[in-house]
Design a protein around this motif. Structure first.
Motif, PDB file in Angstrom:
ATOM      1  N   LYS A 118       0.830  -1.219   0.000  1.00 15.99           N
ATOM      2  CA  LYS A 118       0.000   0.000   0.000  1.00 15.99           C
ATOM      3  C   LYS A 118       0.861   1.264   0.000  1.00 15.99           C
ATOM      4  O   LYS A 118       0.379   2.328  -0.343  1.00 15.99           O
ATOM      5  N   THR A 119       2.157   1.123   0.352  1.00 10.29           N
ATOM      6  CA  THR A 119       3.051   2.288   0.365  1.00 10.29           C
ATOM      7  C   THR A 119       3.807   2.432  -0.956  1.00 10.29           C
ATOM      8  O   THR A 119       4.588   3.352  -1.119  1.00 10.29           O
ATOM      9  N   PHE A 120       3.573   1.525  -1.905  1.00  4.30           N
ATOM     10  CA  PHE A 120       4.352   1.511  -3.152  1.00  4.30           C
ATOM     11  C   PHE A 120       3.751   2.422  -4.231  1.00  4.30           C
ATOM     12  O   PHE A 120       2.534   2.540  -4.353  1.00  4.30           O
ATOM     13  N   SER A 121       4.648   3.000  -5.036  1.00  5.05           N
ATOM     14  CA  SER A 121       4.201   3.779  -6.197  1.00  5.05           C
ATOM     15  C   SER A 121       3.873   2.816  -7.343  1.00  5.05           C
ATOM     16  O   SER A 121       4.158   1.615  -7.255  1.00  5.05           O
ATOM     17  N   LYS A 122       3.302   3.363  -8.404  1.00  2.91           N
ATOM     18  CA  LYS A 122       2.958   2.551  -9.580  1.00  2.91           C
ATOM     19  C   LYS A 122       4.204   1.844 -10.146  1.00  2.91           C
ATOM     20  O   LYS A 122       4.162   0.660 -10.486  1.00  2.91           O
ATOM     21  N   GLY A 123       5.287   2.590 -10.223  1.00  2.00           N
ATOM     22  CA  GLY A 123       6.524   2.022 -10.768  1.00  2.00           C
ATOM     23  C   GLY A 123       7.056   0.890  -9.903  1.00  2.00           C
ATOM     24  O   GLY A 123       7.542  -0.126 -10.410  1.00  2.00           O
ATOM     25  N   MET A 124       6.963   1.073  -8.579  1.00  5.15           N
ATOM     26  CA  MET A 124       7.434   0.027  -7.658  1.00  5.15           C
ATOM     27  C   MET A 124       6.563  -1.224  -7.788  1.00  5.15           C
ATOM     28  O   MET A 124       7.060  -2.345  -7.786  1.00  5.15           O
ATOM     29  N   ARG A 125       5.271  -1.011  -7.911  1.00  9.86           N
ATOM     30  CA  ARG A 125       4.361  -2.157  -8.065  1.00  9.86           C
ATOM     31  C   ARG A 125       4.674  -2.911  -9.360  1.00  9.86           C
ATOM     32  O   ARG A 125       4.585  -4.129  -9.422  1.00  9.86           O
ATOM     33  N   GLN A 126       5.015  -2.127 -10.395  1.00  7.41           N
ATOM     34  CA  GLN A 126       5.307  -2.767 -11.680  1.00  7.41           C
ATOM     35  C   GLN A 126       6.542  -3.656 -11.563  1.00  7.41           C
ATOM     36  O   GLN A 126       6.609  -4.712 -12.171  1.00  7.41           O
ATOM     37  N   ARG A 127       7.499  -3.227 -10.727  1.00  6.07           N
ATOM     38  CA  ARG A 127       8.683  -4.076 -10.524  1.00  6.07           C
ATOM     39  C   ARG A 127       8.316  -5.352  -9.772  1.00  6.07           C
ATOM     40  O   ARG A 127       8.862  -6.417 -10.050  1.00  6.07           O
ATOM     41  N   ILE A 128       7.413  -5.202  -8.812  1.00 13.11           N
ATOM     42  CA  ILE A 128       6.942  -6.403  -8.102  1.00 13.11           C
ATOM     43  C   ILE A 128       6.228  -7.321  -9.100  1.00 13.11           C
ATOM     44  O   ILE A 128       6.377  -8.548  -9.054  1.00 13.11           O
ATOM     45  N   GLY A 129       5.488  -6.682 -10.015  1.00 13.46           N
ATOM     46  CA  GLY A 129       4.795  -7.460 -11.054  1.00 13.46           C
ATOM     47  C   GLY A 129       5.779  -8.227 -11.919  1.00 13.46           C
ATOM     48  O   GLY A 129       5.566  -9.407 -12.222  1.00 13.46           O
ATOM     49  N   ILE A 130       6.851  -7.555 -12.331  1.00 21.13           N
ATOM     50  CA  ILE A 130       7.877  -8.237 -13.133  1.00 21.13           C
ATOM     51  C   ILE A 130       8.522  -9.346 -12.286  1.00 21.13           C
ATOM     52  O   ILE A 130       8.741 -10.460 -12.761  1.00 21.13           O
ATOM     53  N   ALA A 131       8.788  -9.020 -11.019  1.00 20.58           N
ATOM     54  CA  ALA A 131       9.447 -10.001 -10.139  1.00 20.58           C
ATOM     55  C   ALA A 131       8.619 -11.281 -10.031  1.00 20.58           C
ATOM     56  O   ALA A 131       9.148 -12.381 -10.186  1.00 20.58           O
ATOM     57  N   GLN A 132       7.303 -11.145  -9.783  1.00 20.39           N
ATOM     58  CA  GLN A 132       6.481 -12.359  -9.648  1.00 20.39           C
ATOM     59  C   GLN A 132       6.422 -13.139 -10.967  1.00 20.39           C
ATOM     60  O   GLN A 132       6.250 -14.352 -10.945  1.00 20.39           O
ATOM     61  N   ALA A 133       6.585 -12.407 -12.079  1.00 17.38           N
ATOM     62  CA  ALA A 133       6.498 -13.092 -13.377  1.00 17.38           C
ATOM     63  C   ALA A 133       7.776 -13.853 -13.723  1.00 17.38           C
ATOM     64  O   ALA A 133       7.740 -14.799 -14.509  1.00 17.38           O
ATOM     65  N   ILE A 134       8.907 -13.452 -13.131  1.00 16.48           N
ATOM     66  CA  ILE A 134      10.185 -14.102 -13.523  1.00 16.48           C
ATOM     67  C   ILE A 134      10.794 -14.961 -12.406  1.00 16.48           C
ATOM     68  O   ILE A 134      11.833 -15.571 -12.609  1.00 16.48           O
ATOM     69  N   LEU A 135      10.128 -15.001 -11.244  1.00 17.13           N
ATOM     70  CA  LEU A 135      10.665 -15.757 -10.093  1.00 17.13           C
ATOM     71  C   LEU A 135      10.998 -17.204 -10.442  1.00 17.13           C
ATOM     72  O   LEU A 135      11.977 -17.758  -9.957  1.00 17.13           O
ATOM     73  N   HIS A 136      10.154 -17.822 -11.251  1.00 16.23           N
ATOM     74  CA  HIS A 136      10.345 -19.236 -11.580  1.00 16.23           C
ATOM     75  C   HIS A 136      11.108 -19.412 -12.888  1.00 16.23           C
ATOM     76  O   HIS A 136      11.142 -20.501 -13.448  1.00 16.23           O
ATOM     77  N   ASN A 137      11.750 -18.348 -13.332  1.00 13.44           N
ATOM     78  CA  ASN A 137      12.591 -18.349 -14.533  1.00 13.44           C
ATOM     79  C   ASN A 137      11.877 -18.952 -15.742  1.00 13.44           C
ATOM     80  O   ASN A 137      12.315 -19.968 -16.304  1.00 13.44           O
ATOM     81  N   PRO A 138      10.779 -18.333 -16.171  1.00 13.72           N
ATOM     82  CA  PRO A 138      10.007 -18.901 -17.280  1.00 13.72           C
ATOM     83  C   PRO A 138      10.732 -18.759 -18.616  1.00 13.72           C
ATOM     84  O   PRO A 138      11.586 -17.886 -18.775  1.00 13.72           O
ATOM     85  N   ALA A 139      10.356 -19.617 -19.556  1.00 11.92           N
ATOM     86  CA  ALA A 139      10.951 -19.542 -20.892  1.00 11.92           C
ATOM     87  C   ALA A 139      10.344 -18.391 -21.684  1.00 11.92           C
ATOM     88  O   ALA A 139      11.015 -17.743 -22.484  1.00 11.92           O
ATOM     89  N   VAL A 140       9.055 -18.153 -21.438  1.00  7.00           N
ATOM     90  CA  VAL A 140       8.348 -17.103 -22.178  1.00  7.00           C
ATOM     91  C   VAL A 140       7.669 -16.154 -21.189  1.00  7.00           C
ATOM     92  O   VAL A 140       7.011 -16.600 -20.253  1.00  7.00           O
ATOM     93  N   LEU A 141       7.876 -14.861 -21.421  1.00  2.00           N
ATOM     94  CA  LEU A 141       7.297 -13.858 -20.528  1.00  2.00           C
ATOM     95  C   LEU A 141       6.260 -13.049 -21.300  1.00  2.00           C
ATOM     96  O   LEU A 141       6.547 -12.520 -22.376  1.00  2.00           O
ATOM     97  N   PHE A 142       5.040 -12.973 -20.738  1.00  4.70           N
ATOM     98  CA  PHE A 142       3.959 -12.201 -21.367  1.00  4.70           C
ATOM     99  C   PHE A 142       3.716 -10.927 -20.568  1.00  4.70           C
ATOM    100  O   PHE A 142       3.472 -10.993 -19.355  1.00  4.70           O
ATOM    101  N   LEU A 143       3.786  -9.798 -21.244  1.00  2.13           N
ATOM    102  CA  LEU A 143       3.568  -8.521 -20.571  1.00  2.13           C
ATOM    103  C   LEU A 143       2.439  -7.778 -21.285  1.00  2.13           C
ATOM    104  O   LEU A 143       2.517  -7.534 -22.488  1.00  2.13           O
TER     105      LEU A 143
END
Lengths: 313, 256
Positions: free
Chosen positions: B144-169
């Motif tokens: 709740k204290t994060f800016s839009k940009g910070m949230r977007q990084r968390i979004g990228i982080a959750q998408a790449i945590l498991h090292n996927p072969a293909v990333l959809f954005l």
């Protein structure tokens, strides 16, 4: 925390549900409301009982002083001590069911509003497991609240003068809370079901409330002819007979399996020993079956749920 | 398509994303018409199109969220319908406008998605991912204290945590300030360069497509009207000064 093992998805979702309920304050609010309601019910029950006893004692003294020899027995002589929890039946029937609906509703709407549903459904766990995890998480939260109510009830009897529960009465009280839990799980499940099924948040909350009105008021009224206020009173049909006639007999045959509010009241009265009678296994099975059907309907609704429609909207 | 053939030769492997004859109808209205697309591994593919063109529907089909009415989709060689669990293990996804769980910390949000993706060393993986994104030190703050940009990084982080072969954005730059857009562009390029991820990106921001993508596809009214490498696209339209002008020309006159 052991992070080196792969956690089971079901356990992960359950733990997440509980953590979220705790963090957003829902769990503590529920526990607070239910504990307060329990204390309030116990106080009213105790106050009513002690007032009745005091009036009886004063009447006996007056009658004896007047030389009356034949005095009616104490009206509370055959009444179970557990009857002081009488009001909890109405509170669970009304407040409990509505709060369970809100928890179930919030569970999916929270995910939808934060935009994580597509993320969750694109994980290997799959939709049925996601719903199963949510239902388990909600039910564990409700179980903890019910346990809290049981502890508050048990503790409150320690502080009430001349009120001691036997081991059997404690078991009966536990059985009453177990039935209350089963009753609440049904409403939590339909709260979740409509949360998944309806994209309009207000309607998704209103619809399960309408189901609640139907199973607590409308269906029993159609099958017994009793007015809504009478239906709320924790008395059995033996004390408040249902209306006779062809219509009510037919309606009772068709609608009584769905009158969960009436089933719950009958079981609660049985376990609080207010209306002792044969144990109706059919009623509790109907309540449990209703919860299972509502849970299965949630899985079905999520299979039909379109994340795309949500995202485009 | 030319793009597929060239890149296939470059990478010498089967396409990361293969779409064959995909059609999707919703409430009797066809939103995707016979979509064919082949994106080789290692590409950064920009998927362009106006609002309502069918980009999000396409991405939903590719990420197994939606079953197409007809046609076949393979991600990393796995069929999205018959092998959906295998597909889900190999993809990362960041939808548009995700705010995550505000009352939970960044760590709790990431750990939840990591566990659901079957990540084993959750703590180590979160630490490694946040280090990769140059975003350590915020793990225990509530979102709740994060800016839009910070949230977007968390979004990228959750998408790449498991090292996927293909990333959809899906519209990853939506709502970001210029600095946020630049940071995100750098992350996308590094993910592609250092981890070899194939990236499929729905976007409106044509300037970013020019700077980030190696190939593009243009969707109009549910039909793929163009698909090729960025290099060839720029050669094909020598008279247009910018990608924006190229895009406008594509939208107004169908290009083969």
């Amino acid at each position: 925390m052991n992070s080196s093992r792969v956690a089971s998805p079901l356990r992960t979702i359950v733990a997440h549900e509980l953590r979220t309920l705790r963090r957003e304050g829902t769990f503590s609010t529920l526990l607070g409301i239910f504990s307060a309601v329990t204390l309030f019910a116990v106080f009213i029950g105790w106050s009513t009982r002690s007032t009745t006893l005091a009036i009886y004692a004063a009447t006996v003294a007056t009658l004896k002083a007047a030389g009356v020899s034949h005095i009616a027995p104490n009206p509370l002589l055959g009444v179970s001590t557990l009857a002081i929890f009488n009001n909890l039946i109405i509170y669970t029937l009304l407040v409990g069911a509505l709060l369970a609906i809100v928890i179930g509703h919030r569970s999916f709407v929270r995910d939808r509003k934060s935009g994580v549903v597509p993320l969750l459904l694109s994980r290997p766990a799959g939709r049925p497991l996601y719903i199963a995890g949510k239902l388990c998480g909600i039910n564990v939260a409700l179980l903890l609240v019910i346990l809290g109510m049981f502890v508050v009830s048990a503790l409150s009897t320690l502080f009430i003068p001349a009120l001691h529960l036997s081991g059997g009465e404690f078991l009966s009280l536990a059985a009453f809370y177990a039935v209350s839990f089963v009753y609440l799980t049904f409403f939590a499940a339909i709260g979740l079901l409509f949360g998944v099924y309806m994209s309009n948040e207000s309607l998704a909350l209103l619809a399960p409330v309408l189901v609640w009105i139907a199973v607590v008021f409308i269906l029993p009224e159609l099958s017994t002819g009793q007015n809504p206020v009478s239906l709320l009173n924790p008395v059995t049909l033996a004390h408040a007979p249902a209306a006779s006639g062809a219509f009510f007999s037919s309606a009772r045959a068709i609608l009584s399996p769905f009158s969960f509010g009436q089933d719950y009241t009958a079981l609660a009265l049985h376990f609080l020993r207010i209306s002792p009678g044969p144990f109706d296994i059919g009623a509790i099975l109907a309540l449990a079956a209703a919860g299972v059907v509502a849970g299965a309907a949630c899985v079905f609704a999520l299979q039909k749920y379109s994340t795309t429609a949500d995202q485009i909207a | 398509m030319v793009l597929a053939m060239e890149s296939k030769q470059r990478h010498g492997e089967s396409p990361a994303i293969e779409v064959r004859g995909v059609t999707h109808a919703y409430n009797g209205h066809t939103v995707l018409h016979d979509l064919n697309l082949s994106i080789p591994a290692g590409e950064i593919f920009g998927f362009l199109g106006h609002n309502g063109a069918g980009k999000t529907t396409t991405m939903s089909i590719l990420t197994t969220l939606l079953r197409q009415t007809a046609g076949e989709v393979k991600i990393a060689g796995f069929n999205t319908l018959s092998q959906s669990i295998d597909v889900r293990k190999r993809i990362g996804y960041l939808p548009e406008n995700v705010t995550f769980y505000n009352d939970l910390t960044a760590y709790e949000n990431l750990a939840y998605f990591a566990r659901l993706s079957g990540v084993e060393e959750v703590d180590a993986k979160i630490d490694e991912t946040l280090a990769f994104l140059d975003f350590r030190g915020v793990e225990h703050k509530r979102l709740k204290t994060f800016s839009k940009g910070m949230r977007q990084r968390i979004g990228i982080a959750q998408a790449i945590l498991h090292n996927p072969a293909v990333l959809f954005l899906d519209e990853p730059t939506s709502g970001l300030d210029p600095m946020g857009i630049k940071n995100l562009r750098d992350i996308i390029l590094r993910l592609n360069r250092e981890r070899g991820m194939t990236i499929f990106m729905n976007t409106h921001l044509l300037s970013e497509v020019g700077k980030t993508c190696t190939s593009i596809g243009v969707l109009s009214m549910g039909k793929l009207i163009y698909s090729d490498t960025m290099e060839r696209t720029q050669k094909k339209f020598p008279d247009e000064a910018s990608l924006e002008e190229i895009y406008v020309r594509m939208e107004t006159t169908e290009v083969s």
